[in-house]
Design a protein around this motif. Structure first.
Motif, short mmCIF file in Angstrom:
data_model
loop_
_atom_site.label_atom_id
_atom_site.label_comp_id
_atom_site.label_asym_id
_atom_site.label_seq_id
_atom_site.Cartn_x
_atom_site.Cartn_y
_atom_site.Cartn_z
N CYS A 21 -4.87 -6.56 8.98
CA CYS A 21 -4.03 -6.36 8.10
C CYS A 21 -3.08 -5.00 8.20
N PHE A 22 -3.42 -4.48 9.34
CA PHE A 22 -2.63 -3.23 9.66
C PHE A 22 -1.28 -3.57 10.58
N SER A 23 -0.35 -2.84 10.29
CA SER A 23 1.04 -3.13 11.05
C SER A 23 1.59 -1.80 11.22
N ARG A 24 2.90 -1.89 11.89
CA ARG A 24 3.80 -0.50 12.13
C ARG A 24 4.09 -0.31 10.45
N ARG A 25 4.33 -1.20 9.88
CA ARG A 25 4.89 -0.53 8.44
C ARG A 25 3.76 -0.30 7.71
N GLU A 26 2.61 -0.83 7.84
CA GLU A 26 1.39 -0.16 7.03
C GLU A 26 0.66 0.03 8.08
N ASN A 27 0.65 1.16 8.45
CA ASN A 27 -0.29 1.78 9.59
C ASN A 27 -1.46 2.46 8.98
N GLU A 28 -1.62 2.71 7.70
CA GLU A 28 -2.71 3.12 6.84
C GLU A 28 -2.96 2.58 5.48
N LEU A 29 -3.96 2.07 5.40
CA LEU A 29 -4.29 1.28 4.14
C LEU A 29 -5.63 1.73 3.44
N GLY A 30 -5.73 1.75 2.21
CA GLY A 30 -6.78 1.98 1.36
C GLY A 30 -7.78 1.04 1.10
N VAL A 31 -9.13 1.26 0.63
CA VAL A 31 -9.94 0.18 0.47
C VAL A 31 -9.34 -0.98 -0.70
N THR A 32 -8.89 -0.46 -1.57
CA THR A 32 -8.44 -1.44 -2.62
C THR A 32 -7.13 -2.16 -2.45
N GLU A 33 -6.48 -1.57 -1.32
CA GLU A 33 -5.16 -2.32 -0.90
C GLU A 33 -5.83 -3.35 0.00
N ILE A 34 -6.77 -3.04 1.14
CA ILE A 34 -7.27 -4.18 1.87
C ILE A 34 -7.88 -5.32 1.02
N ALA A 35 -8.67 -4.71 0.08
CA ALA A 35 -9.48 -5.74 -0.75
C ALA A 35 -8.57 -6.75 -1.50
N ASN A 36 -7.55 -6.13 -2.12
CA ASN A 36 -6.45 -7.07 -2.82
C ASN A 36 -5.76 -7.95 -1.93
N LYS A 37 -5.36 -7.77 -0.57
CA LYS A 37 -4.77 -8.32 0.41
C LYS A 37 -5.62 -9.71 0.74
N LEU A 38 -6.89 -9.36 0.92
CA LEU A 38 -7.85 -10.33 1.50
C LEU A 38 -8.53 -10.90 0.29
N ASP A 39 -8.39 -10.80 -0.72
CA ASP A 39 -9.09 -11.17 -2.04
C ASP A 39 -10.64 -11.02 -1.81
N LEU A 40 -11.11 -9.91 -1.32
CA LEU A 40 -12.56 -9.33 -1.14
C LEU A 40 -12.96 -8.51 -2.27
N HIS A 41 -14.45 -8.54 -2.65
CA HIS A 41 -14.76 -7.51 -3.40
C HIS A 41 -14.51 -6.11 -2.80
N LYS A 42 -14.36 -5.11 -3.70
CA LYS A 42 -14.18 -3.93 -3.02
C LYS A 42 -15.46 -3.27 -2.53
N SER A 43 -16.65 -3.54 -2.83
CA SER A 43 -17.79 -3.13 -2.27
C SER A 43 -17.89 -3.72 -0.98
N THR A 44 -17.84 -5.16 -0.76
CA THR A 44 -17.70 -5.60 0.58
C THR A 44 -16.78 -5.17 1.45
N THR A 45 -15.55 -4.84 0.93
CA THR A 45 -14.57 -4.30 1.89
C THR A 45 -14.83 -2.79 2.54
N PHE A 46 -15.57 -2.04 1.41
CA PHE A 46 -15.82 -0.59 2.02
C PHE A 46 -16.99 -0.92 3.23
N GLY A 47 -18.00 -1.68 2.86
CA GLY A 47 -19.00 -2.08 3.91
C GLY A 47 -18.50 -2.27 5.20
N ILE A 48 -17.35 -3.08 5.24
CA ILE A 48 -17.18 -3.53 6.54
C ILE A 48 -16.43 -2.46 6.97
#
Length: 258
Positions: A21-48
């Motif tokens: 998910c990370f790139s030069r443009r998006e080198n910092e991402l939050g839990v919610t942003e990543i969860a939305n990008k990958l269509d994952l539950h926030k709790s699952t994303t946080f654990g990983i």
């Protein structure tokens, strides 16, 4: 043809997708942003994310709670870079050793508590052995492994030795840390090492370390053959040529022998 997804491990797949998910443009991402990008539950994303952070693959910014790629990925990337540089720099020298002595030459790199073969040139008289490019081997009972281990910084050598589990492959296999330390002292004194049927009966090899620009052993070169041909006289001859070879390879990586 794309590879089948039937044998993918879901948790590993998700962890890798998070890293991607990370790139030069998006080198910092939050839990919610990543969860939305990958269509994952926030709790699952946080654990990983927590697991990846614990292992050094991600770092969390304490000011905003967002994640960025960690130094562990840089370290692994440098290993790949070193591997590519080493193969390119070393291959001509491996071929010369094989042409001169008719035995098999190996190029290996350290990978954690093991070594991995990254190149192999077989001689015309080479015998069948278990080594192959991409295969891992133990450090304590192989020529390529002991050569690297002996010239690691003392701190890392001690740390590596604490994690070694000794297995017996032949009657000559070193089976404890005390004997291994004695062997490593000998290797440092003569600048090369010998695997005297320690991993395979009937196989003997000579190996020496490759040093990088920091003066650290990052790889090694070995010449292997049957004990019937690898007698003391031949080992002495190979060791002299091998020390010259690894010095030339090391110099291409920025090493200076001062």
């Amino acid at each position: 043809m794309p590879k089948s997804k039937s044998n993918l491990i879901q948790s590993v797949d998700r962890a890798l997708r998070i890293l991607e998910c990370f790139s030069r443009r998006e080198n910092e991402l939050g839990v919610t942003e990543i969860a939305n990008k990958l269509d994952l539950h926030k709790s699952t994303t946080f654990g990983i994310l927590s697991t990846l952070e614990n292992k050094g693959y991600l770092n969390q910014n304490p000011e905003n709670g967002k994640y960025k790629l960690g130094l562990k990925l840089f370290e692994l990337g440098k290993l790949v870079e070193y591997g590519m540089d080493l193969r390119t720099s070393s291959l001509p020298y491996l071929k010369k050793l094989v042409d001169k002595y008719g035995e098999t030459a190996h190029l290996a790199m350290r990978d954690g508590n093991q070594v991995i073969y990254i190149d192999k040139v077989e001689g015309e008289r080479g015998i069948k052995m278990s080594s192959q490019v991409g295969k891992r081997a133990y450090m304590y009972c192989t020529g390529v492994g002991k050569a690297i281990l002996a010239f690691m910084p003392e701190k890392y050598m001690e740390e590596t030795m604490k994690n070694i589990e000794f297995y017996s492959f032949t009657p000559n296999t070193i089976m404890n840390a005390t004997d291994l330390k004695k062997e490593l002292r000998k290797i440092r004194e003569r600048k090369y090492c010998i695997d005297n049927e320690e991993i395979e009966v009937g196989l003997r090899c000579v190996a020496a370390p490759i040093m990088d620009y920091n003066g650290e052993a990052i790889g090694s070169v070995s010449v292997s053959g049957p004990t019937s041909r690898m007698d003391k006289k031949k080992i002495d001859l190979i060791s002299r040529d091998l020390k010259n070879v690894i010095m030339k390879i090391s110099e291409t990586l920025g090493y200076k022998n001062v």
